[in-house]
Design a protein around this motif. Sequence first.
Motif, PDB file in Angstrom:
ATOM      1  N   UNK A 180       0.626  -1.022  -0.012  1.00  0.00           N
ATOM      2  CA  UNK A 180       0.111   0.124  -0.085  1.00  0.00           C
ATOM      3  C   UNK A 180       0.981   1.312   0.100  1.00  0.00           C
ATOM      4  N   UNK A 181       0.360   2.332  -0.894  1.00  0.00           N
ATOM      5  CA  UNK A 181       1.306   3.469  -0.992  1.00  0.00           C
ATOM      6  C   UNK A 181       0.874   4.515   0.179  1.00  0.00           C
ATOM      7  N   UNK A 182       1.774   4.999   0.933  1.00  0.00           N
ATOM      8  CA  UNK A 182       1.585   6.332   1.809  1.00  0.00           C
ATOM      9  C   UNK A 182       2.322   7.533   1.720  1.00  0.00           C
ATOM     10  N   UNK A 183       1.589   8.574   1.138  1.00  0.00           N
ATOM     11  CA  UNK A 183       1.962   9.569   0.767  1.00  0.00           C
ATOM     12  C   UNK A 183       2.313  10.600   1.734  1.00  0.00           C
ATOM     13  N   UNK A 184       3.550  11.056   1.873  1.00  0.00           N
ATOM     14  CA  UNK A 184       3.812  12.212   3.037  1.00  0.00           C
ATOM     15  C   UNK A 184       3.778  13.618   2.305  1.00  0.00           C
ATOM     16  N   UNK A 238       3.385  -5.226  10.563  1.00  0.00           N
ATOM     17  CA  UNK A 238       4.115  -5.780  11.731  1.00  0.00           C
ATOM     18  C   UNK A 238       5.196  -5.711  11.546  1.00  0.00           C
ATOM     19  N   UNK A 239       6.225  -6.309  12.393  1.00  0.00           N
ATOM     20  CA  UNK A 239       7.671  -6.511  12.363  1.00  0.00           C
ATOM     21  C   UNK A 239       8.050  -7.523  11.300  1.00  0.00           C
ATOM     22  N   UNK A 240       7.236  -8.324  10.848  1.00  0.00           N
ATOM     23  CA  UNK A 240       7.558  -9.326   9.732  1.00  0.00           C
ATOM     24  C   UNK A 240       7.450  -8.746   8.522  1.00  0.00           C
ATOM     25  N   UNK A 241       7.044  -7.354   8.324  1.00  0.00           N
ATOM     26  CA  UNK A 241       6.867  -6.640   7.195  1.00  0.00           C
ATOM     27  C   UNK A 241       7.862  -5.329   6.887  1.00  0.00           C
ATOM     28  N   UNK A 242       7.777  -4.691   6.055  1.00  0.00           N
ATOM     29  CA  UNK A 242       8.927  -3.839   5.584  1.00  0.00           C
ATOM     30  C   UNK A 242       8.274  -2.432   5.112  1.00  0.00           C
ATOM     31  N   UNK A 243       9.023  -1.526   5.164  1.00  0.00           N
ATOM     32  CA  UNK A 243       8.764  -0.090   4.746  1.00  0.00           C
ATOM     33  C   UNK A 243       9.784  -0.083   3.465  1.00  0.00           C
ATOM     34  N   UNK A 244       9.197   0.810   2.345  1.00  0.00           N
ATOM     35  CA  UNK A 244      10.038   1.003   1.311  1.00  0.00           C
ATOM     36  C   UNK A 244       9.999   2.437   0.966  1.00  0.00           C
ATOM     37  N   UNK A 245      11.079   3.151   1.216  1.00  0.00           N
ATOM     38  CA  UNK A 245      10.903   4.490   0.716  1.00  0.00           C
ATOM     39  C   UNK A 245      11.196   4.841  -0.550  1.00  0.00           C
ATOM     40  N   UNK A 246      10.558   5.394  -1.066  1.00  0.00           N
ATOM     41  CA  UNK A 246      10.672   5.887  -2.611  1.00  0.00           C
ATOM     42  C   UNK A 246      10.876   7.522  -2.844  1.00  0.00           C
ATOM     43  N   UNK A 247      11.890   7.910  -2.674  1.00  0.00           N
ATOM     44  CA  UNK A 247      11.951   9.687  -3.022  1.00  0.00           C
ATOM     45  C   UNK A 247      13.496   9.860  -2.774  1.00  0.00           C
ATOM     46  N   UNK A 248      13.437  11.209  -2.295  1.00  0.00           N
ATOM     47  CA  UNK A 248      14.842  11.839  -1.868  1.00  0.00           C
ATOM     48  C   UNK A 248      15.116  11.706  -0.564  1.00  0.00           C
ATOM     49  N   UNK A 249      15.989  12.672  -0.268  1.00  0.00           N
ATOM     50  CA  UNK A 249      16.405  12.597   1.316  1.00  0.00           C
ATOM     51  C   UNK A 249      15.361  12.787   2.312  1.00  0.00           C
ATOM     52  N   UNK A 250      14.412  13.690   1.677  1.00  0.00           N
ATOM     53  CA  UNK A 250      13.368  13.963   2.690  1.00  0.00           C
ATOM     54  C   UNK A 250      12.511  12.685   3.162  1.00  0.00           C
ATOM     55  N   UNK A 251      12.404  11.948   1.977  1.00  0.00           N
ATOM     56  CA  UNK A 251      11.437  10.644   2.209  1.00  0.00           C
ATOM     57  C   UNK A 251      12.272   9.790   3.085  1.00  0.00           C
ATOM     58  N   UNK A 252      13.525   9.534   2.603  1.00  0.00           N
ATOM     59  CA  UNK A 252      14.286   8.258   3.047  1.00  0.00           C
ATOM     60  C   UNK A 252      14.779   8.627   4.689  1.00  0.00           C
ATOM     61  N   UNK A 253      14.883  10.020   4.606  1.00  0.00           N
ATOM     62  CA  UNK A 253      14.972  10.318   6.395  1.00  0.00           C
ATOM     63  C   UNK A 253      13.771  10.121   7.106  1.00  0.00           C
ATOM     64  N   UNK A 254      12.659  10.562   6.484  1.00  0.00           N
ATOM     65  CA  UNK A 254      11.353  10.295   7.367  1.00  0.00           C
ATOM     66  C   UNK A 254      11.034   8.883   7.579  1.00  0.00           C
ATOM     67  N   UNK A 255      10.810   8.241   6.130  1.00  0.00           N
ATOM     68  CA  UNK A 255      10.136   6.823   6.154  1.00  0.00           C
ATOM     69  C   UNK A 255      11.165   6.007   7.208  1.00  0.00           C
ATOM     70  N   UNK A 256      12.630   6.352   7.043  1.00  0.00           N
ATOM     71  CA  UNK A 256      13.600   5.573   7.865  1.00  0.00           C
ATOM     72  C   UNK A 256      13.441   5.638   9.276  1.00  0.00           C
ATOM     73  N   UNK A 257      13.052   7.091   9.779  1.00  0.00           N
ATOM     74  CA  UNK A 257      13.068   7.250  11.223  1.00  0.00           C
ATOM     75  C   UNK A 257      11.628   6.586  11.604  1.00  0.00           C
TER      76      UNK A 257
END
Length: 333
Positions: free
Chosen positions: A55-59, A84-103
């Motif tokens: 599912x896509x989540x837009x920030x 849940x913990x068995x799932x995964x986040x995929x950040x698609x974008x620039x530094x704003x997205x990778x910084x935020x989704x990573x946190x």
Amino acid sequence: MIELEVPLGDRSYPVLVGSGARHRLLELLPVGVKRVAVVTQASIPVTVDPGVDHRVFTMGEGEHGKDLGTIEDLCRDWAQWGLNRGDCVVAVGGGVVTDTAGFAAAVYHRGIPVVHVATTLLAQIDAAIGGKTGVNLPEGKNLVGSFWQPSAVLCDTEVLGTLPPREYRNGLGEMAKYAFLGVEDLADLPLDEAVAACVRCKAEVVGSDERESGRRAILNYGHTLGHALETAGQYDLRHGEAVAIGLIYAAELARRLGRIDAARVAEHRKVVGGYDLPMTVPPGLDPEQLVDLFTRDKKAVDGITFVLDGPDGVEPLRIDDRKLLLGAFDAVT
């Protein structure tokens, strides 16, 4: 395709650099992942297919979307979906997205895996590599965050062709930094090789000092003034543009301290100017306020720490002389 690694022992992870790298996402997801939360922005014209239920989540857009409110929104949306913990986040974008989704990935369920699909030059050579995640406060940039290493990073150079000219130059501000961290002939390399050279440099530094207890601070070259410019100007400057000005300021400061000579300062100006990046502080910003912001920098533990060039290369140095710091603005205004 150029395949690299960030060397962190049993937490080492691959970085793929090259045209079409995003299409290898499925093979780089953690084993057993059944669902993926894709985090991106509406303005990013890049889509990915994780090959599993997703599912896509837009920030929000820009640095103003990179705040604690976005972290709460993402985590609540994921909880409602049942991530849940068995799932995964995929950040698609620039530094704003990778910084935020990573946190958000770092704090959701006390940490779930994240894979970065970096779509800007700045993210590919810097922001998506090394595990630094975080968001901004009104008081300063990246003041709340954590170290959370991704499971993999995909640097698809094909998508760089979709970037507006200013966004591409934004990444060149970080690339200019690497020219002073030991990456030779950077401006002469083909794009894929230039990106890979920067990634290789950062990966080696991160592998030697993951939590920035010492050597990793050199990756902040140009960033002390850069972050202050972004905060004081309410992000009118892009990150790479601010870092470019910060590189010139740091060189001028190093010259005033007798660490480098005028020829080395001229080399900084040649590199930054060669990338068509700004070299002066925008009018209307007060040097006194900017120096005050230096004390809020993440590197400031006991006084102000600047990363400066010198006879032994770039290294962090404590500076307590406010008059000296203010005087160096004469060369960048």
